[in-house]
Design a protein around this motif. Sequence first.
Motif, PDB file in Angstrom:
ATOM      1  N   LYS A 196       1.191 -13.454   1.092  1.00  0.00           N
ATOM      2  CA  LYS A 196       1.656 -13.439  -0.301  1.00  0.00           C
ATOM      3  C   LYS A 196       2.606 -14.601  -0.609  1.00  0.00           C
ATOM      4  O   LYS A 196       2.990 -15.342   0.277  1.00  0.00           O
ATOM      5  CB  LYS A 196       2.320 -12.083  -0.598  1.00  0.00           C
ATOM      6  CG  LYS A 196       1.348 -10.903  -0.512  1.00  0.00           C
ATOM      7  CD  LYS A 196       0.194 -11.030  -1.489  1.00  0.00           C
ATOM      8  CE  LYS A 196      -0.737  -9.836  -1.513  1.00  0.00           C
ATOM      9  NZ  LYS A 196      -1.549  -9.638  -0.331  1.00  0.00           N
TER      10      LYS A 196
ATOM     11  N   GLU B 174       0.025  -9.471  -5.958  1.00  0.00           N
ATOM     12  CA  GLU B 174      -0.278 -10.898  -5.874  1.00  0.00           C
ATOM     13  C   GLU B 174       0.457 -11.705  -6.945  1.00  0.00           C
ATOM     14  O   GLU B 174       0.224 -12.901  -7.071  1.00  0.00           O
ATOM     15  CB  GLU B 174      -1.803 -11.094  -6.032  1.00  0.00           C
ATOM     16  CG  GLU B 174      -2.599 -10.307  -5.003  1.00  0.00           C
ATOM     17  CD  GLU B 174      -4.120 -10.395  -5.177  1.00  0.00           C
ATOM     18  OE1 GLU B 174      -4.582 -11.049  -6.128  1.00  0.00           O
ATOM     19  OE2 GLU B 174      -4.832  -9.793  -4.350  1.00  0.00           O
TER      20      GLU B 174
ATOM     21  N   ASP C  32      -0.320  -3.008 -10.260  1.00  0.00           N
ATOM     22  CA  ASP C  32      -0.418  -3.571  -8.915  1.00  0.00           C
ATOM     23  C   ASP C  32      -0.151  -5.067  -9.037  1.00  0.00           C
ATOM     24  O   ASP C  32      -1.044  -5.860  -9.351  1.00  0.00           O
ATOM     25  CB  ASP C  32      -1.806  -3.286  -8.325  1.00  0.00           C
ATOM     26  CG  ASP C  32      -1.968  -3.837  -6.920  1.00  0.00           C
ATOM     27  OD1 ASP C  32      -1.152  -4.689  -6.528  1.00  0.00           O
ATOM     28  OD2 ASP C  32      -2.918  -3.428  -6.227  1.00  0.00           O
TER      29      ASP C  32
ATOM     30  N   THR D 130       0.845  -1.208   0.000  1.00  0.00           N
ATOM     31  CA  THR D 130       0.000   0.000   0.000  1.00  0.00           C
ATOM     32  C   THR D 130       0.874   1.249   0.000  1.00  0.00           C
ATOM     33  O   THR D 130       0.594   2.210  -0.731  1.00  0.00           O
ATOM     34  CB  THR D 130      -0.919  -0.004   1.244  1.00  0.00           C
ATOM     35  OG1 THR D 130      -1.524  -1.291   1.359  1.00  0.00           O
ATOM     36  CG2 THR D 130      -1.980   1.059   1.159  1.00  0.00           C
TER      37      THR D 130
HETATM   38  C1  LIG Z   1      -4.147  -6.543  -5.091  1.00  0.00           C
HETATM   39  C2  LIG Z   1      -3.479  -6.001  -3.863  1.00  0.00           C
HETATM   40  N1  LIG Z   1      -3.064  -4.718  -3.864  1.00  0.00           N
HETATM   41  C3  LIG Z   1      -2.448  -4.183  -2.806  1.00  0.00           C
HETATM   42  C4  LIG Z   1      -2.226  -4.919  -1.656  1.00  0.00           C
HETATM   43  C5  LIG Z   1      -1.601  -4.230  -0.495  1.00  0.00           C
HETATM   44  O1  LIG Z   1      -0.411  -4.787  -0.070  1.00  0.00           O
HETATM   45  P1  LIG Z   1       0.033  -4.640   1.448  1.00  0.00           P
HETATM   46  O2  LIG Z   1      -0.835  -5.527   2.279  1.00  0.00           O
HETATM   47  O3  LIG Z   1       1.465  -5.091   1.443  1.00  0.00           O
HETATM   48  O4  LIG Z   1      -0.101  -3.209   1.836  1.00  0.00           O
HETATM   49  C6  LIG Z   1      -2.648  -6.255  -1.613  1.00  0.00           C
HETATM   50  C7  LIG Z   1      -2.448  -7.158  -0.466  1.00  0.00           C
HETATM   51  O5  LIG Z   1      -2.495  -7.012   0.659  1.00  0.00           O
HETATM   52  C8  LIG Z   1      -3.313  -6.803  -2.727  1.00  0.00           C
HETATM   53  O6  LIG Z   1      -3.751  -8.068  -2.720  1.00  0.00           O
END
Ligand SMILES: Cc1ncc(COP(=O)(O)O)c(C=O)c1O
Length: 387
Positions: A191, A165, A162, A60
């Motif tokens: 992940k 995944e 993005d 994020t």
């Molecule tokens: C599609 C997608 N975008 C963004 C994120 C955000 O990643 P993070 O949890 O490392 O902030 C995630 C997973 O958590 C995700 O599945």
Amino acid sequence: MKEKIWLSSPHMGEKEMIYVQEAFASNWIAPLGPNVNGFEHDLETYLGHNVHVAAMSSGTAALHMALIILGIKTGDEVICQSMTFAASANPIAYQGATPVFVDSEESTWNMSPEYLEEAIQDRIKKGKTPKAIIVVHLYGMPARIDEIMAIARKYGIPVVEDAAEALGSTFNGKAIGTFGDIGILSFNGNKIITTSGGGALVSTNTDYVNKARFLSSQARDAAPHYEHSHIGYNYRMSNVAAGIGRGQMEVLPLRVQQRRSNYQYYKKAFATIEGIEFLEEPGKSYYSNHWLTAILVKNSNFTREDLRLCLNENDIDCRPLWKPMHLQPVFADAPYYGKDTSERLFDIGLCLPSGSNLSITDLERIVSTVSTIYDYVGVPHLIKTSV
Ligand SMILES: Cc1ncc(COP(=O)(O)O)c(C=O)c1O
């Protein structure tokens, strides 16, 4: 009671602790240090194509950085795939910009190139050219990224991929996350590899990556005292977390293989159950890490909810697909382009347990629980539509 089977739990290799211990031994317990440099280097080598990588505290945070670097500000519009996790869209709101959501297409479940172009043209007609496009590679499946990049280039709009995944997935042999102007990765606990929490910003543009490193470590100008000419963020990955990441990078190819073999196992096991369809690579160009094995339930005797509850009641974790953002109360006012593809997928889609650490006994238990579904819904065996 049987042990719980998780959807996707962390799976450590043998080297993570060694790198973490090195951080302790050298007292690099900081948001920078040799493990951060090493992890970035490992990712650069793995992804190839001359990319540079800045390790962040989360996916994020990396997405937020990407939007800041692309100059997204209050009043701007940013196009975003509707079917995704909220973290893909939230950073648009952090910047005071408006998300414009776009439907999925059937073959990859990711952004529809057709509706993307419709959205761009309509927003331009309404007086605002979108400032960026966020395309997501859900469950590891590459989006139709060649078509999406061609449309984005036609209108001069930068793309953020993005790939949270999709580490380990490729399109035409090129790593997912390296197609857009900026890509992001996540190393959250669920992940394909994890640093307990973490992310990365990926780009071939060295200015972008240097800027991400600068802004994410409080934007300290070069001076002996604390001097700031930009708003900074505390988004850098810690050297301890990066130690886990270095160990995980050594097993990443194996993790991809293990996740893909879960998918193959389910596909074979469910071949005789009518109306279970898989998210499959639509052609030779696509190579998915199959982070999660996702299915659609199209059986006249039981629904997705029946199957989900049947598994959950047997301590087997499974989840509906991401609920599209245009259906979320928080984004109720955002513009949306498309029809009902993502809504339909959400209604009948289910993610099965997909951890690389699932044992054969776990997989057998999942499959045998699924095979009790007719009894679970009380359909007499005589009218069973499957073997
Ligand atoms: C599609 C997608 N975008 C963004 C994120 C955000 O990643 P993070 O949890 O490392 O902030 C995630 C997973 O958590 C995700 O599945």
